[in-house]
Write an enzyme that holds these catalytic residues in place. Structure first.
Site, PDB file in Angstrom:
ATOM      1  N   GLU A  87      -8.532 -10.732  16.780  1.00 36.95           N
ATOM      2  CA  GLU A  87      -9.419 -10.671  15.615  1.00 36.95           C
ATOM      3  C   GLU A  87      -9.719 -12.061  15.076  1.00 36.95           C
ATOM      4  O   GLU A  87     -10.879 -12.409  14.818  1.00 36.95           O
ATOM      5  CB  GLU A  87      -8.802  -9.775  14.536  1.00 36.95           C
ATOM      6  CG  GLU A  87      -8.858  -8.300  14.888  1.00 36.95           C
ATOM      7  CD  GLU A  87      -8.198  -7.403  13.861  1.00 36.95           C
ATOM      8  OE1 GLU A  87      -8.551  -6.213  13.802  1.00 36.95           O
ATOM      9  OE2 GLU A  87      -7.314  -7.886  13.108  1.00 36.95           O
ATOM     10  N   GLY A 134      13.864  -6.829  -5.077  1.00 34.58           N
ATOM     11  CA  GLY A 134      14.809  -5.739  -5.257  1.00 34.58           C
ATOM     12  C   GLY A 134      15.901  -5.782  -4.201  1.00 34.58           C
ATOM     13  O   GLY A 134      15.613  -5.929  -3.005  1.00 34.58           O
ATOM     14  N   GLU A 146     -24.702   9.203  18.794  1.00 29.98           N
ATOM     15  CA  GLU A 146     -25.115  10.431  19.480  1.00 29.98           C
ATOM     16  C   GLU A 146     -24.574  10.518  20.899  1.00 29.98           C
ATOM     17  O   GLU A 146     -24.449  11.605  21.476  1.00 29.98           O
ATOM     18  CB  GLU A 146     -26.636  10.572  19.502  1.00 29.98           C
ATOM     19  CG  GLU A 146     -27.355   9.563  20.360  1.00 29.98           C
ATOM     20  CD  GLU A 146     -28.877   9.775  20.325  1.00 29.98           C
ATOM     21  OE1 GLU A 146     -29.335  10.853  20.754  1.00 29.98           O
ATOM     22  OE2 GLU A 146     -29.589   8.862  19.879  1.00 29.98           O
ATOM     23  N   HIS A 205     -30.337  11.317  16.093  1.00 31.18           N
ATOM     24  CA  HIS A 205     -31.165  10.465  16.958  1.00 31.18           C
ATOM     25  C   HIS A 205     -32.196   9.691  16.134  1.00 31.18           C
ATOM     26  O   HIS A 205     -32.755  10.243  15.192  1.00 31.18           O
ATOM     27  CB  HIS A 205     -31.880  11.349  17.987  1.00 31.18           C
ATOM     28  CG  HIS A 205     -32.748  10.575  18.934  1.00 31.18           C
ATOM     29  ND1 HIS A 205     -32.222   9.838  19.965  1.00 31.18           N
ATOM     30  CD2 HIS A 205     -34.094  10.421  18.986  1.00 31.18           C
ATOM     31  CE1 HIS A 205     -33.214   9.264  20.628  1.00 31.18           C
ATOM     32  NE2 HIS A 205     -34.358   9.600  20.044  1.00 31.18           N
ATOM     33  N   SER A 230       0.820  -1.218   0.000  1.00 32.08           N
ATOM     34  CA  SER A 230       0.000   0.000   0.000  1.00 32.08           C
ATOM     35  C   SER A 230       0.849   1.261   0.000  1.00 32.08           C
ATOM     36  O   SER A 230       0.588   2.197  -0.758  1.00 32.08           O
ATOM     37  CB  SER A 230      -0.923  -0.010   1.223  1.00 32.08           C
ATOM     38  OG  SER A 230      -1.800  -1.111   1.174  1.00 32.08           O
ATOM     39  N   GLY A 231       1.878   1.310   0.847  1.00 37.48           N
ATOM     40  CA  GLY A 231       2.728   2.499   0.911  1.00 37.48           C
ATOM     41  C   GLY A 231       3.544   2.698  -0.343  1.00 37.48           C
ATOM     42  O   GLY A 231       3.648   3.811  -0.866  1.00 37.48           O
ATOM     43  N   LYS A 267      -9.196 -10.314   5.800  1.00 40.22           N
ATOM     44  CA  LYS A 267      -9.623 -10.466   7.196  1.00 40.22           C
ATOM     45  C   LYS A 267     -10.973  -9.807   7.431  1.00 40.22           C
ATOM     46  O   LYS A 267     -11.861 -10.386   8.066  1.00 40.22           O
ATOM     47  CB  LYS A 267      -8.580  -9.849   8.129  1.00 40.22           C
ATOM     48  CG  LYS A 267      -8.975  -9.852   9.595  1.00 40.22           C
ATOM     49  CD  LYS A 267      -8.145  -8.837  10.363  1.00 40.22           C
ATOM     50  CE  LYS A 267      -8.518  -7.415   9.967  1.00 40.22           C
ATOM     51  NZ  LYS A 267      -7.667  -6.401  10.617  1.00 40.22           N
ATOM     52  N   GLY A 324      -2.595  -9.714  20.676  1.00 35.11           N
ATOM     53  CA  GLY A 324      -2.608  -8.439  19.980  1.00 35.11           C
ATOM     54  C   GLY A 324      -3.736  -8.379  18.964  1.00 35.11           C
ATOM     55  O   GLY A 324      -4.645  -9.217  18.963  1.00 35.11           O
ATOM     56  N   TYR A 325      -3.682  -7.362  18.073  1.00 37.22           N
ATOM     57  CA  TYR A 325      -4.683  -7.203  17.015  1.00 37.22           C
ATOM     58  C   TYR A 325      -5.033  -8.537  16.357  1.00 37.22           C
ATOM     59  O   TYR A 325      -6.182  -8.950  16.292  1.00 37.22           O
ATOM     60  CB  TYR A 325      -4.113  -6.341  15.877  1.00 37.22           C
ATOM     61  CG  TYR A 325      -4.198  -4.865  15.974  1.00 37.22           C
ATOM     62  CD1 TYR A 325      -5.228  -4.164  15.349  1.00 37.22           C
ATOM     63  CD2 TYR A 325      -3.221  -4.133  16.631  1.00 37.22           C
ATOM     64  CE1 TYR A 325      -5.269  -2.784  15.382  1.00 37.22           C
ATOM     65  CE2 TYR A 325      -3.254  -2.752  16.666  1.00 37.22           C
ATOM     66  CZ  TYR A 325      -4.281  -2.073  16.037  1.00 37.22           C
ATOM     67  OH  TYR A 325      -4.313  -0.715  16.063  1.00 37.22           O
ATOM     68  N   ILE A 326      -3.998  -9.185  15.803  1.00 35.47           N
ATOM     69  CA  ILE A 326      -4.220 -10.349  14.956  1.00 35.47           C
ATOM     70  C   ILE A 326      -4.812 -11.505  15.739  1.00 35.47           C
ATOM     71  O   ILE A 326      -5.761 -12.161  15.303  1.00 35.47           O
ATOM     72  CB  ILE A 326      -2.901 -10.762  14.268  1.00 35.47           C
ATOM     73  CG1 ILE A 326      -2.413  -9.640  13.338  1.00 35.47           C
ATOM     74  CG2 ILE A 326      -3.074 -12.048  13.469  1.00 35.47           C
ATOM     75  CD1 ILE A 326      -1.016  -9.843  12.792  1.00 35.47           C
ATOM     76  N   THR A 380       0.743  -6.899   2.266  1.00 40.25           N
ATOM     77  CA  THR A 380       0.036  -7.660   3.297  1.00 40.25           C
ATOM     78  C   THR A 380      -1.425  -7.261   3.390  1.00 40.25           C
ATOM     79  O   THR A 380      -2.317  -8.115   3.465  1.00 40.25           O
ATOM     80  CB  THR A 380       0.717  -7.461   4.662  1.00 40.25           C
ATOM     81  OG1 THR A 380       2.041  -8.004   4.608  1.00 40.25           O
ATOM     82  CG2 THR A 380      -0.058  -8.161   5.768  1.00 40.25           C
ATOM     83  N   CYS A 381      -1.707  -5.972   3.382  1.00 37.06           N
ATOM     84  CA  CYS A 381      -3.074  -5.490   3.619  1.00 37.06           C
ATOM     85  C   CYS A 381      -4.073  -6.114   2.655  1.00 37.06           C
ATOM     86  O   CYS A 381      -5.106  -6.638   3.061  1.00 37.06           O
ATOM     87  CB  CYS A 381      -3.118  -3.976   3.514  1.00 37.06           C
ATOM     88  SG  CYS A 381      -4.769  -3.298   3.815  1.00 37.06           S
ATOM     89  N   CYS A 416      -5.629  -6.849   6.074  1.00 37.95           N
ATOM     90  CA  CYS A 416      -6.843  -6.068   6.309  1.00 37.95           C
ATOM     91  C   CYS A 416      -8.037  -6.496   5.467  1.00 37.95           C
ATOM     92  O   CYS A 416      -9.130  -6.717   5.995  1.00 37.95           O
ATOM     93  CB  CYS A 416      -6.579  -4.587   6.017  1.00 37.95           C
ATOM     94  SG  CYS A 416      -4.961  -3.985   6.467  1.00 37.95           S
TER      95      CYS A 416
END
Length: 451
Positions: free
Chosen positions: A181, A114, A445, A440, A14-15, A50, A176-178, A41-42, A47
């Site tokens: 989740e 590379g 809210e 509402h 992504s980057g 998942k 952790g996150y992974i 990876t994402c 991401c």
């Protein structure tokens, strides 16, 4: 000296892709190398697939809620192979989109790993290219802890997306996150899940209320969580995996799982075999060292994303890369701001956060910190009479009345926090929140009505 490219990017996650395309928009001649699938990876093993699995895991709860609204839901049956095939087909579709985007931007794509030959020269297989500026965007990779005997028998988050059969019993190592989740995903899909962590609570580093709320909800949903278990060993047997689990002074417990055990204990920068020894790029604690402009210790070499181990989030890598391209090819001096970065954890229930935790705020502002907290059952769960709660919390600096942290556990937490993050980033005060008219009826809210 004349170079083949104005910018060469190593890594098309992504980057890397965001940087390459932005630089090309400014007229730079750009090349990019990727040895794996475009998107990193994402898109391929993170991401995107998942989140699709998260959606799949929520249907049992939706079926349960439907009866409270007058729907008769018949017998339901989940097919793992159908889901995993659909998920990977979507990943394939996204890969082709990335290829088209790079082609449209006239970025030259090299398939291969590379590696630096010298500070201006990159080898991709037998081919060599030179570039005036080089960006390292190789991302990270899941790591298995080397202090667990038999860890070679465990899979990681990479392999979970390609299992052809659903695990009936799975042990997940890491909170952790992974870890949390996938524990929630697999539990929602019907697997018997045990989560083993070395500390007392999941999601270290998050707001304490979020940690406690998520852990209690996971346990309430049927996930067994074994805490304070630093001693783990895995043995492969004829019937699957046997895990020996123990605390520091406790008797050993034996767990049995399918031929699958998920090691979700962290990630590390993927910088091996990159040839950094042929440059003056410094590596610190296994990550590429950079300054506030993402410049390495070699003045024309830069790095973004997980390989820097700064903030390992896809949107951060994208913003870092675009700031680099804007600065060096767009004539705009920009740098990434790392304060007030929102993030979400796609557990069941979902969690999202932006800004300081209460503990961080008290360390920074002392007794001036004010806390606003609300816990309630959302309207959606009243008719089916399901005991599902939402937690919201605002952390305020009493000296300025600014909201310096916002935290939520509950349905659509990520969607809601995204909007709240704009206000926090702009320096909104609690009075600004209070002056905002509520939508509402909604859960959101509550963020503008807390007293």
């Amino acid at each position: 000296m004349s170079y083949d490219f104005d910018l060469f990017v190593i890594g098309a996650g992504s980057g890397g892709i965001a940087t390459a395309r932005r630089a090309a928009e400014y007229g730079a001649k750009v090349g990019i190398a990727e040895f794996d699938r475009l998107g990193g990876t994402c898109v391929n093993r993170g991401c995107v697939p998942k989140k699709l699995m998260v959606y799949a895991s929520h249907f049992p709860k939706d079926f349960q809620a439907a009866s409270g609204y007058g729907w008769t839901v018949g017998e339901s049956k989940f097919n793992w192979k159908t889901m995993i095939t659909a998920v990977n087909n979507e990943v394939d579709r996204l890969n082709s989109i990335y290829q088209r985007m790079l082609d449209k931007s006239e970025v030259t794509v090299y398939e291969g790993y590379g590696k630096f030959i010298d500070s201006h020269t990159i080898a991709i297989g037998d081919e060599k290219v030179t570039a005036e500026k080089i960006l390292i965007a190789v991302g990270g990779k899941p790591v298995k802890p080397d202090d667990i005997p038999g860890i070679e028998h465990a899979i990681t988050s990479r392999e979970i997306f390609h299992l052809q059969e659903q695990p009936k019993q799975i042990v997940i190592i890491g909170g952790g996150y992974i870890g949390v989740e996938f524990a929630c995903i697999l539990n929602g899909l019907g697997s018997e899940v045990t989560l083993v962590i070395r500390s007392d609570k999941v999601l270290r580093g998050f707001e304490e209320d979020i940690r406690m709320e998520i852990q209690e909800a996971m346990q309430g949903n049927g996930i067994r969580i074994l805490t304070n278990k630093p001693n783990i060993a895995i043995e492969k047997t004829n019937t699957g995996l046997q895990l020996k689990i123990a605390g520091r002074e406790e008797e050993e417990e034996i767990l049995v799982a399918d031929a699958v055990s998920l090691a979700a204990t962290g990630r590390s920068p993927r910088i091996e075999n990159l040839g950094l020894e042929n440059t003056n790029v410094e590596v610190v604690n296994g990550a590429v060292a950079i300054d506030k402009y993402n410049q390495t210790t070699e003045e024309h070499i830069y790095a973004v994303g997980d390989c820097t181990a700064k903030v390992e989030l896809t949107p951060v890598a994208i913003k870092e890369g675009r700031a680099f391209a804007d600065t060096h090819f767009g004539g705009q001096s920009k740098q990434m701001a790392y304060d007030n970065i929102p993030t979400a954890v796609f557990t069941t229930p979902e969690a999202a956060t932006v800004g300081l935790t209460e503990a961080e705020a008290r360390e920074k502002y002392g007794n001036a910190v004010k806390i606003y907290r609300s816990k309630f059952r959302p309207m959606y769960y009243t008719l089916p009479d399901m005991q599902v709660k939402t937690l919201m919390k605002l952390v305020v600096d009493g000296n300025t009345n600014k909201v310096v942290g916002a935290h939520m556990v509950g349905d659509s937490a990520a969607e809601i926090i995204q909007g709240i993050a704009i206000a926090v980033k702009m320096g909104a005060t609690k009075a600004d929140f209070d002056a905002t008219v509520a939508v509402h009826p909604s859960s959101a809210e509550e963020f503008v009505t807390m007293r």
